[in-house]
Design a protein around this motif. Structure first.
Motif, mmCIF file in Angstrom:
data_model
loop_
_atom_site.group_PDB
_atom_site.id
_atom_site.type_symbol
_atom_site.label_atom_id
_atom_site.label_comp_id
_atom_site.label_asym_id
_atom_site.label_seq_id
_atom_site.Cartn_x
_atom_site.Cartn_y
_atom_site.Cartn_z
ATOM 1 N N LEU A 55 123.882 55.712 47.167
ATOM 2 C CA LEU A 55 122.662 55.349 46.106
ATOM 3 C C LEU A 55 121.531 56.670 45.966
ATOM 4 N N CYS A 56 122.091 57.583 46.466
ATOM 5 C CA CYS A 56 121.075 58.741 46.436
ATOM 6 C C CYS A 56 121.111 59.582 45.107
ATOM 7 N N ASP A 57 121.521 59.007 43.963
ATOM 8 C CA ASP A 57 121.661 59.626 42.923
ATOM 9 C C ASP A 57 121.188 58.646 41.667
ATOM 10 N N GLU A 58 120.161 59.188 40.941
ATOM 11 C CA GLU A 58 119.813 58.406 39.841
ATOM 12 C C GLU A 58 120.821 57.775 39.003
ATOM 13 N N THR A 59 121.685 58.409 38.562
ATOM 14 C CA THR A 59 122.975 57.956 37.827
ATOM 15 C C THR A 59 123.577 56.966 38.518
ATOM 16 N N ARG A 60 124.024 57.066 39.613
ATOM 17 C CA ARG A 60 124.724 56.030 40.451
ATOM 18 C C ARG A 60 124.015 54.872 40.661
ATOM 19 N N LEU A 61 122.552 55.033 40.931
ATOM 20 C CA LEU A 61 121.743 53.786 40.844
ATOM 21 C C LEU A 61 121.744 53.107 39.630
ATOM 22 N N ARG A 62 121.710 53.648 38.582
ATOM 23 C CA ARG A 62 121.597 53.044 37.327
ATOM 24 C C ARG A 62 122.844 52.368 36.856
ATOM 25 N N LEU A 63 123.848 53.053 37.262
ATOM 26 C CA LEU A 63 125.327 52.359 37.278
ATOM 27 C C LEU A 63 125.520 51.157 38.053
ATOM 28 N N LEU A 64 125.080 51.229 39.239
ATOM 29 C CA LEU A 64 125.456 50.140 40.033
ATOM 30 C C LEU A 64 124.366 49.016 39.763
ATOM 31 N N ASN A 65 123.148 49.331 39.228
ATOM 32 C CA ASN A 65 122.069 48.435 38.661
ATOM 33 C C ASN A 65 122.969 47.605 37.524
ATOM 34 N N GLN A 91 118.767 45.752 43.595
ATOM 35 C CA GLN A 91 118.390 44.726 42.396
ATOM 36 C C GLN A 91 117.408 44.415 42.320
ATOM 37 N N ASP A 92 116.449 43.965 43.621
ATOM 38 C CA ASP A 92 115.157 43.379 43.186
ATOM 39 C C ASP A 92 114.130 44.838 42.921
ATOM 40 N N CYS A 93 114.423 45.935 43.469
ATOM 41 C CA CYS A 93 113.739 47.109 43.200
ATOM 42 C C CYS A 93 113.889 47.373 41.693
ATOM 43 N N ALA A 94 114.885 47.493 41.353
ATOM 44 C CA ALA A 94 115.189 47.962 39.910
ATOM 45 C C ALA A 94 114.645 47.028 38.955
ATOM 46 N N ALA A 95 114.693 45.702 39.281
ATOM 47 C CA ALA A 95 114.198 44.797 38.221
ATOM 48 C C ALA A 95 112.731 44.877 37.889
ATOM 49 N N GLU A 96 112.044 45.614 38.747
ATOM 50 C CA GLU A 96 110.656 46.037 38.306
ATOM 51 C C GLU A 96 110.447 47.497 37.761
ATOM 52 N N GLN A 97 111.321 47.976 37.543
ATOM 53 C CA GLN A 97 111.085 49.376 37.092
ATOM 54 C C GLN A 97 111.768 49.584 35.748
ATOM 55 N N ALA A 98 110.950 50.418 34.849
ATOM 56 C CA ALA A 98 111.217 50.547 33.182
ATOM 57 C C ALA A 98 112.544 50.971 33.145
ATOM 58 N N GLY A 99 112.574 52.062 33.832
ATOM 59 C CA GLY A 99 114.110 52.696 33.281
ATOM 60 C C GLY A 99 115.321 51.731 33.702
ATOM 61 N N PHE A 100 115.330 51.115 34.639
ATOM 62 C CA PHE A 100 116.514 50.289 34.986
ATOM 63 C C PHE A 100 116.304 49.078 34.036
ATOM 64 N N LYS A 101 115.211 48.525 33.741
ATOM 65 C CA LYS A 101 115.182 47.475 32.824
ATOM 66 C C LYS A 101 115.754 47.889 31.496
ATOM 67 N N ALA A 115 106.312 48.821 47.286
ATOM 68 C CA ALA A 115 107.174 47.481 47.273
ATOM 69 C C ALA A 115 108.618 47.809 47.769
ATOM 70 N N GLU A 116 109.003 48.949 47.165
ATOM 71 C CA GLU A 116 110.347 49.422 47.139
ATOM 72 C C GLU A 116 110.652 50.039 48.700
ATOM 73 N N LEU A 117 109.641 50.813 49.026
ATOM 74 C CA LEU A 117 109.633 51.348 50.353
ATOM 75 C C LEU A 117 109.612 50.297 51.594
ATOM 76 N N THR A 118 108.695 49.244 51.362
ATOM 77 C CA THR A 118 108.941 48.252 52.275
ATOM 78 C C THR A 118 110.095 47.293 52.271
ATOM 79 N N ALA A 119 110.649 47.120 51.423
ATOM 80 C CA ALA A 119 111.937 46.307 51.200
ATOM 81 C C ALA A 119 113.047 47.139 52.014
ATOM 82 N N ASN A 120 112.993 48.388 51.524
ATOM 83 C CA ASN A 120 114.294 49.302 52.075
ATOM 84 C C ASN A 120 114.119 49.600 53.492
#
Lengths: 125, 125
Positions: free
Chosen positions: A10-20, A87-97, B77-82
């Motif tokens: 989870l510690c790379d931006e691209t991988r986060l986006r892929l997993l999302n 998933q919860d965190c990403a749901a609230e962030q512009a890039g992931f959306k 929120a993300e920090l709290t969740a994680n």
DNA sequence: AATCTACATTCCGATTGCGGAATATAAACA
DNA sequence: TGTTTATATTCCGCAATCGGAATGTAGATT
């Protein structure tokens, strides 16, 4: 899969986006590539990284490789918890959306070339 | 603090163990060091890593540096969740539980040497 | 003033990760 | 059979990370 290995995935931006995106369901590489708008090598290498660590599965469907998260029943408690958290965190962030929005705009059918021929594109290219 | 930066803080075993202990409350370096049973440099460097990324705070108390997680009100929120996710996962794993057990065996008072003198040890050394 | 204590920093060397260009591969198709 | 398509792999350079040994440092203690 140890907890720290989950976080390493989870510690790379691209991988986060892929997993999302994969949290929405199985996807072929070309869809992931189109949704992230990143070069093919980059996508492929990060998928490889995730695969060697057991974070994703691959199956072949004709010309395409379909990546997916491990089936829910096979996920450890930690993996389930952390994927939900992501998933919860990403749901609230512009890039992931934005990635999700782009994904939904794609024609999600990876059809044989013969079927698509004439429409000027195969799959999502 | 971006989501990926949170995961970068979590992607090392030593840092996971440190954060798991700090979830119990503020701790000085010597307690962390004793509970993890790892060399001082290692502890100090990972604390430095976490500090530069805003994952922990430091305060001075006499001879000791006390590390703590950011106050709850200031956590995203993300920090709290994680952090919650980490705590849940760690609570079920032997290694993390062992750290907590060792922590609880320590005399948690970092008293001035003069106070402890005669008992043969200062703080946790 | 000299020493001690708790910790940080610097200086290594080794490993890993990352991105891109180019190349390889395997299946599908003509 | 030869070509196209989708994807992986290799090669390369670079930056980040990790661990340990040695050293530095600021405040407390004598």
């Amino acid at each position: 899969m140890k907890l720290v290995q989950i976080y390493q995935c989870l510690c790379d931006e691209t991988r986060l986006r892929l997993l999302n995106l994969l949290l929405e369901g199985p996807l072929c590489v070309c869809h992931l590539q189109a949704a992230l708008a990143e070069p093919q090598v980059k996508i492929s290498k990060h998928l490889g990284y995730l695969k060697t660590r057991g974070m994703v599965r691959v199956s072949r469907q004709g010309n395409w490789r379909v990546y997916s998260l491990p089936p829910e029943k096979e996920r450890s408690a930690e993996l389930t918890a952390n994927l939900a958290c992501l998933q919860d965190c990403a749901a609230e962030q512009a890039g992931f959306k934005r990635d999700l929005a782009r994904l939904r705009k794609l024609d999600l059918v990876c059809a044989p070339v013969s079927v698509v021929r004439g429409k000027g594109k195969a799959c999502c290219n």
